[in-house]
Motif scaffolding. Structure first.
Motif, PDB file in Angstrom:
ATOM      1  N   PHE A 119      -7.492  -3.784  -1.177  1.00 51.28           N
ATOM      2  CA  PHE A 119      -7.646  -2.328  -1.143  1.00 51.28           C
ATOM      3  C   PHE A 119      -6.437  -1.633  -1.777  1.00 51.28           C
ATOM      4  O   PHE A 119      -6.569  -0.602  -2.437  1.00 51.28           O
ATOM      5  CB  PHE A 119      -7.832  -1.843   0.294  1.00 51.28           C
ATOM      6  N   ALA A 120      -5.246  -2.188  -1.562  1.00 50.80           N
ATOM      7  CA  ALA A 120      -4.044  -1.596  -2.166  1.00 50.80           C
ATOM      8  C   ALA A 120      -4.151  -1.632  -3.682  1.00 50.80           C
ATOM      9  O   ALA A 120      -3.792  -0.663  -4.366  1.00 50.80           O
ATOM     10  CB  ALA A 120      -2.796  -2.356  -1.703  1.00 50.80           C
ATOM     11  N   ILE A 121      -4.658  -2.747  -4.221  1.00 55.61           N
ATOM     12  CA  ILE A 121      -4.842  -2.834  -5.671  1.00 55.61           C
ATOM     13  C   ILE A 121      -5.887  -1.819  -6.126  1.00 55.61           C
ATOM     14  O   ILE A 121      -5.701  -1.111  -7.120  1.00 55.61           O
ATOM     15  CB  ILE A 121      -5.279  -4.261  -6.059  1.00 55.61           C
ATOM     16  N   ALA A 122      -6.971  -1.730  -5.363  1.00 54.01           N
ATOM     17  CA  ALA A 122      -8.053  -0.821  -5.740  1.00 54.01           C
ATOM     18  C   ALA A 122      -7.613   0.643  -5.678  1.00 54.01           C
ATOM     19  O   ALA A 122      -8.053   1.467  -6.478  1.00 54.01           O
ATOM     20  CB  ALA A 122      -9.263  -1.037  -4.818  1.00 54.01           C
ATOM     21  N   GLU A 123      -6.730   0.953  -4.753  1.00 52.34           N
ATOM     22  CA  GLU A 123      -6.290   2.346  -4.598  1.00 52.34           C
ATOM     23  C   GLU A 123      -5.166   2.709  -5.549  1.00 52.34           C
ATOM     24  O   GLU A 123      -4.841   3.883  -5.703  1.00 52.34           O
ATOM     25  CB  GLU A 123      -5.839   2.591  -3.156  1.00 52.34           C
ATOM     26  N   GLY A 124      -4.545   1.704  -6.149  1.00 52.00           N
ATOM     27  CA  GLY A 124      -3.451   2.004  -7.073  1.00 52.00           C
ATOM     28  C   GLY A 124      -2.235   2.540  -6.345  1.00 52.00           C
ATOM     29  O   GLY A 124      -1.816   2.001  -5.329  1.00 52.00           O
ATOM     30  N   LYS A 125      -1.674   3.612  -6.845  1.00 48.30           N
ATOM     31  CA  LYS A 125      -0.414   4.131  -6.323  1.00 48.30           C
ATOM     32  C   LYS A 125      -0.473   4.430  -4.836  1.00 48.30           C
ATOM     33  O   LYS A 125       0.469   4.188  -4.095  1.00 48.30           O
ATOM     34  CB  LYS A 125      -0.021   5.393  -7.088  1.00 48.30           C
ATOM     35  N   ARG A 126      -1.617   4.949  -4.374  1.00 43.17           N
ATOM     36  CA  ARG A 126      -1.717   5.302  -2.952  1.00 43.17           C
ATOM     37  C   ARG A 126      -1.638   4.081  -2.050  1.00 43.17           C
ATOM     38  O   ARG A 126      -1.257   4.169  -0.891  1.00 43.17           O
ATOM     39  CB  ARG A 126      -3.025   6.050  -2.693  1.00 43.17           C
ATOM     40  N   GLY A 127      -2.017   2.921  -2.589  1.00 43.54           N
ATOM     41  CA  GLY A 127      -1.985   1.716  -1.779  1.00 43.54           C
ATOM     42  C   GLY A 127      -0.596   1.303  -1.349  1.00 43.54           C
ATOM     43  O   GLY A 127      -0.418   0.573  -0.372  1.00 43.54           O
ATOM     44  N   GLY A 128       0.407   1.777  -2.079  1.00 48.02           N
ATOM     45  CA  GLY A 128       1.781   1.449  -1.736  1.00 48.02           C
ATOM     46  C   GLY A 128       2.230   2.039  -0.418  1.00 48.02           C
ATOM     47  O   GLY A 128       3.258   1.654   0.125  1.00 48.02           O
ATOM     48  N   GLN A 129       1.455   2.986   0.120  1.00 49.27           N
ATOM     49  CA  GLN A 129       1.814   3.600   1.392  1.00 49.27           C
ATOM     50  C   GLN A 129       1.672   2.630   2.551  1.00 49.27           C
ATOM     51  O   GLN A 129       2.297   2.813   3.589  1.00 49.27           O
ATOM     52  CB  GLN A 129       0.931   4.834   1.651  1.00 49.27           C
ATOM     53  N   TYR A 130       0.843   1.647   2.410  1.00 44.60           N
ATOM     54  CA  TYR A 130       0.590   0.782   3.564  1.00 44.60           C
ATOM     55  C   TYR A 130       0.736  -0.711   3.268  1.00 44.60           C
ATOM     56  O   TYR A 130       0.628  -1.531   4.162  1.00 44.60           O
ATOM     57  CB  TYR A 130      -0.817   1.041   4.130  1.00 44.60           C
ATOM     58  N   TYR A 131       0.991  -1.066   1.997  1.00 39.76           N
ATOM     59  CA  TYR A 131       0.991  -2.489   1.689  1.00 39.76           C
ATOM     60  C   TYR A 131       2.149  -2.850   0.769  1.00 39.76           C
ATOM     61  O   TYR A 131       2.378  -2.199  -0.251  1.00 39.76           O
ATOM     62  CB  TYR A 131      -0.328  -2.878   1.015  1.00 39.76           C
ATOM     63  N   THR A 132       2.897  -3.881   1.162  1.00 37.41           N
ATOM     64  CA  THR A 132       3.965  -4.424   0.326  1.00 37.41           C
ATOM     65  C   THR A 132       3.520  -5.789  -0.177  1.00 37.41           C
ATOM     66  O   THR A 132       2.941  -6.568   0.583  1.00 37.41           O
ATOM     67  CB  THR A 132       5.256  -4.589   1.141  1.00 37.41           C
ATOM     68  N   ALA A 133       3.780  -6.060  -1.443  1.00 38.51           N
ATOM     69  CA  ALA A 133       3.367  -7.339  -2.018  1.00 38.51           C
ATOM     70  C   ALA A 133       3.783  -8.490  -1.111  1.00 38.51           C
ATOM     71  O   ALA A 133       4.928  -8.564  -0.653  1.00 38.51           O
ATOM     72  CB  ALA A 133       3.985  -7.501  -3.405  1.00 38.51           C
ATOM     73  N   GLY A 134       2.857  -9.411  -0.845  1.00 36.03           N
ATOM     74  CA  GLY A 134       3.106 -10.482   0.112  1.00 36.03           C
ATOM     75  C   GLY A 134       4.320 -11.332  -0.235  1.00 36.03           C
ATOM     76  O   GLY A 134       5.094 -11.721   0.644  1.00 36.03           O
ATOM     77  N   CYS A 135       4.516 -11.619  -1.519  1.00 40.72           N
ATOM     78  CA  CYS A 135       5.650 -12.480  -1.887  1.00 40.72           C
ATOM     79  C   CYS A 135       6.980 -11.784  -1.630  1.00 40.72           C
ATOM     80  O   CYS A 135       7.980 -12.441  -1.313  1.00 40.72           O
ATOM     81  CB  CYS A 135       5.533 -12.918  -3.343  1.00 40.72           C
ATOM     82  N   VAL A 136       7.015 -10.448  -1.744  1.00 35.95           N
ATOM     83  CA  VAL A 136       8.253  -9.710  -1.472  1.00 35.95           C
ATOM     84  C   VAL A 136       8.556  -9.744   0.027  1.00 35.95           C
ATOM     85  O   VAL A 136       9.707  -9.917   0.447  1.00 35.95           O
ATOM     86  CB  VAL A 136       8.139  -8.252  -1.972  1.00 35.95           C
ATOM     87  N   VAL A 137       7.521  -9.599   0.844  1.00 33.06           N
ATOM     88  CA  VAL A 137       7.714  -9.672   2.294  1.00 33.06           C
ATOM     89  C   VAL A 137       8.211 -11.066   2.691  1.00 33.06           C
ATOM     90  O   VAL A 137       9.150 -11.210   3.481  1.00 33.06           O
ATOM     91  CB  VAL A 137       6.399  -9.340   3.036  1.00 33.06           C
ATOM     92  N   ARG A 138       7.594 -12.096   2.105  1.00 33.48           N
ATOM     93  CA  ARG A 138       8.023 -13.465   2.429  1.00 33.48           C
ATOM     94  C   ARG A 138       9.475 -13.689   2.034  1.00 33.48           C
ATOM     95  O   ARG A 138      10.229 -14.353   2.756  1.00 33.48           O
ATOM     96  CB  ARG A 138       7.112 -14.485   1.722  1.00 33.48           C
ATOM     97  N   LEU A 139       9.872 -13.135   0.905  1.00 32.87           N
ATOM     98  CA  LEU A 139      11.254 -13.305   0.456  1.00 32.87           C
ATOM     99  C   LEU A 139      12.225 -12.618   1.412  1.00 32.87           C
ATOM    100  O   LEU A 139      13.251 -13.199   1.799  1.00 32.87           O
ATOM    101  CB  LEU A 139      11.414 -12.745  -0.963  1.00 32.87           C
ATOM    102  N   LEU A 140      11.913 -11.388   1.806  1.00 31.64           N
ATOM    103  CA  LEU A 140      12.789 -10.674   2.740  1.00 31.64           C
ATOM    104  C   LEU A 140      12.963 -11.459   4.040  1.00 31.64           C
ATOM    105  O   LEU A 140      14.080 -11.617   4.550  1.00 31.64           O
ATOM    106  CB  LEU A 140      12.216  -9.281   3.036  1.00 31.64           C
ATOM    107  N   VAL A 141      11.849 -11.938   4.567  1.00 31.52           N
ATOM    108  CA  VAL A 141      11.893 -12.680   5.831  1.00 31.52           C
ATOM    109  C   VAL A 141      12.658 -13.988   5.659  1.00 31.52           C
ATOM    110  O   VAL A 141      13.484 -14.363   6.506  1.00 31.52           O
ATOM    111  CB  VAL A 141      10.464 -12.934   6.347  1.00 31.52           C
ATOM    112  N   ALA A 142      12.402 -14.693   4.566  1.00 31.40           N
ATOM    113  CA  ALA A 142      13.102 -15.963   4.330  1.00 31.40           C
ATOM    114  C   ALA A 142      14.602 -15.750   4.171  1.00 31.40           C
ATOM    115  O   ALA A 142      15.407 -16.604   4.561  1.00 31.40           O
ATOM    116  CB  ALA A 142      12.544 -16.641   3.080  1.00 31.40           C
ATOM    117  N   MET A 143      14.990 -14.612   3.628  1.00 30.04           N
ATOM    118  CA  MET A 143      16.417 -14.340   3.416  1.00 30.04           C
ATOM    119  C   MET A 143      17.134 -14.081   4.744  1.00 30.04           C
ATOM    120  O   MET A 143      18.181 -14.666   5.020  1.00 30.04           O
ATOM    121  CB  MET A 143      16.586 -13.129   2.495  1.00 30.04           C
TER     122      MET A 143
END
Length: 529
Positions: free
Chosen positions: A178-202
């Motif tokens: 849905f974030a991809i489908a909504e484009g810019k508005r999708g950024g309000q509720y969704y962070t790319a999964g790989c970025v979240v995994r990186l933050l947590v792993a760090m």
């Protein structure tokens, strides 16, 4: 031993059936969306997934009671369900009832679902105001809605975690789509999964209080919980605190966490972390965040933020919230706490409106641990280049998991990961598990005692604060690892330009041929020029 890009690390095996059903399910569900806007349909689909989940969990618990003649009376006892954090689902709100009555005629399936949602909220106070309750609205095709109910009915959401893993993955997958489908508005509720995994792993949020002041749909918390389980920790080892300013996103987060059985304090309602801090006294051990990039409307007319206790490094400019977020996060860090968050690259070098002075004070205070430059195209919702900041209250020592941290005072680690990642689609890049592990391992080697960290050509460099001061307190990683980055490309500039120019010329010639062919075909049907 040098740590960095060349190092290959073991990754967790992919879970059975991972991706085996999410994509076909999404394709089928999306087909039923018809002409409905993705932002609207998101609540329809995600609300139904949540309803299916709590109904399945209720039935499972009920069947446990009925399976034993000596305890079958518990099937109608609410405490039996509450003991396992299972929501009470009234009979007419259960999935089987809805499935049997899923029609487009009166009462429509939409009306039945709305009634079910209201009843569930009434019976379970923690869900009050969370569930979607407008399935009967005229613009929602009731026949298609009945088909969606049937689609989800045909799936068996069962596994060793009561369907939480399966449904959680479906929910997360749908959020991303849905974030991809909504484009810019999708950024309000969704962070790319790989970025979240990186933050947590760090930062490895293994035990203590975890906080996200702009939590979106709660992805940081989900990943933190998965990290703990993967490392044989317990869910109760962390306490989760979050806040979200968007009402609909706040509801998504409540459902996203509930569907995974994660208890969290997201405040009594949605609210703006700057103007209505729901966790004012909280000092968190770990903070993860992906604030809105370069938000220019964060101040309110005649607000009371001037002189706020959080602005200890300087009042952030009204035209950009980046340094307001940094200071809000720092204010909420515990004495030995660590934060990792995403910001636009402008935060690394901006000298406008006092931002340069605030950044200088942060560096001189020695609270910045690490900066990571990320590759482009990681976010489907924006093309803004972004980076990761890692901030620590105390760099003199500490323990993370069972590892002691070294005295890092006076040093900042820079990692340039711009050349990492793999194209997932034509426009979207993704950090692989190996990329994530390589970056995280580099940081860990640098900060841990006995980590045997060494600078890696073109990838990472540990820099003294005095050297950062010599570059006007700019934190762009490329300024510190630039020389090495060039060394990775052995092709002479003149040769590269000649090669690229020839390639471009060939592509333009091919484009001209295609243009002529298109015009010719259009002319044949009366639309040429």
């Amino acid at each position: 031993m040098a740590r960095g890009r060349p190092r290959k690390v073991a990754t967790e095996p992919e879970k059975p059936n991972s991706r085996a059903f999410e994509a076909p399910l999404w394709a089928a569900a999306d087909k039923l969306r018809g002409n409905m806007d993705a932002a609207e349909y998101k609540h329809v689909a995600l609300g139904l997934i949540f309803l299916k989940y709590i109904s399945d969990r209720f039935n499972e618990r009920r069947n446990e009671a009925l399976a034993d003649p000596e305890s079958d009376f518990l099937a109608d006892e609410r405490d039996w369900y509450a003991a396992e954090s299972v929501f009470w689902v009234p009979e007419h709100a259960r999935w089987e009832y809805l499935k049997e009555n899923a029609t487009g005629t009166k009462p429509t399936i939409g009306e039945l679902i709305d009634t079910a949602m209201l009843s569930i909220e009434s019976e379970n106070p923690t869900l009050k105001g969370v569930l979607t309750k407008n399935y009967a609205r005229p613009e929602l095709d009731q026949t298609k809605l009945a088909e969606v109910v049937k689609l989800f009915s045909d799936l068996a959401f069962r596994d060793q975690h009561h369907g939480q893993d399966v449904l959680g993955r479906v929910y997360e997958y749908f959020l991303g789509q849905f974030a991809i489908a909504e484009g810019k508005r999708g950024g309000q509720y969704y962070t790319a999964g790989c970025v979240v995994r990186l933050l947590v792993a760090m930062i490895e949020p293994f035990k203590g209080r975890v906080y996200d002041p702009c939590c979106g749909s709660g992805g940081m918390f989900v990943q933190s919980e998965q990290f703990i389980e993967a490392h044989e920790g317990g869910r109760n080892d962390i306490s989760i605190y979050g806040q979200e300013s968007n009402p609909t996103t706040w509801r998504l987060a409540k459902m996203n966490l509930a569907i995974r059985g994660i208890e969290a304090n997201l405040g009594s309602k949605w609210g703006d972390s700057f103007h209505e801090d729901m966790h004012g006294s909280l000092k968190a051990d770990y903070i993860l965040a992906n604030p809105p990039f370069n938000a220019s409307d964060w101040r309110r007319e005649k607000d009371n933020l001037q002189g706020d206790q959080r602005w200890q490094f300087g009042t952030p400019p009204a035209g950009n919230a980046n340094f307001a977020w940094i200071q809000h996060i720092y204010h909420h860090l515990a004495p030995h706490g660590t934060a990792g968050f995403v910001l636009a690259n402008g935060s690394l070098s901006s000298q406008q409106s006092g931002e340069g002075e605030i950044r200088q004070r942060l560096i001189e205070k020695d609270v910045i641990d690490c900066i990571v430059a990320l590759p482009g195209q990681l976010f489907s919702t924006t093309q803004i280049p972004v980076c990761l900041w890692f901030v620590s209250r105390d760099k003199s020592n500490g323990i993370v998991k069972d590892k002691k941290l070294r005295d890092r005072r006076g040093d900042v680690l820079f990692i340039d990961a711009r050349n990492m990642g793999t194209m997932k689609t034509r426009t979207l890049k993704e950090l692989t598990d190996e990329d994530v592990a390589t970056i995280a391992d580099t940081y860990h080697a640098w900060r841990e005692k006995g980590g045997n960290y060494e600078d890696v050509s073109g990838f990472s460099k540990s820099v003294k604060i005095k050297d950062i001061a010599a570059k006007r307190f700019v934190l762009t990683p490329g300024m510190y690892v630039e020389q090495s980055a060039r060394a990775t490309d052995n092709e002479p500039v003149s040769d590269k330009m000649a090669r690229l120019t020839e390639t471009l010329k060939a592509q333009m010639d091919r484009g001209s041929v295609l243009d002529m062919k298109i015009r010719s075909e259009l002319k044949k049907v009366g639309y040429g020029w």
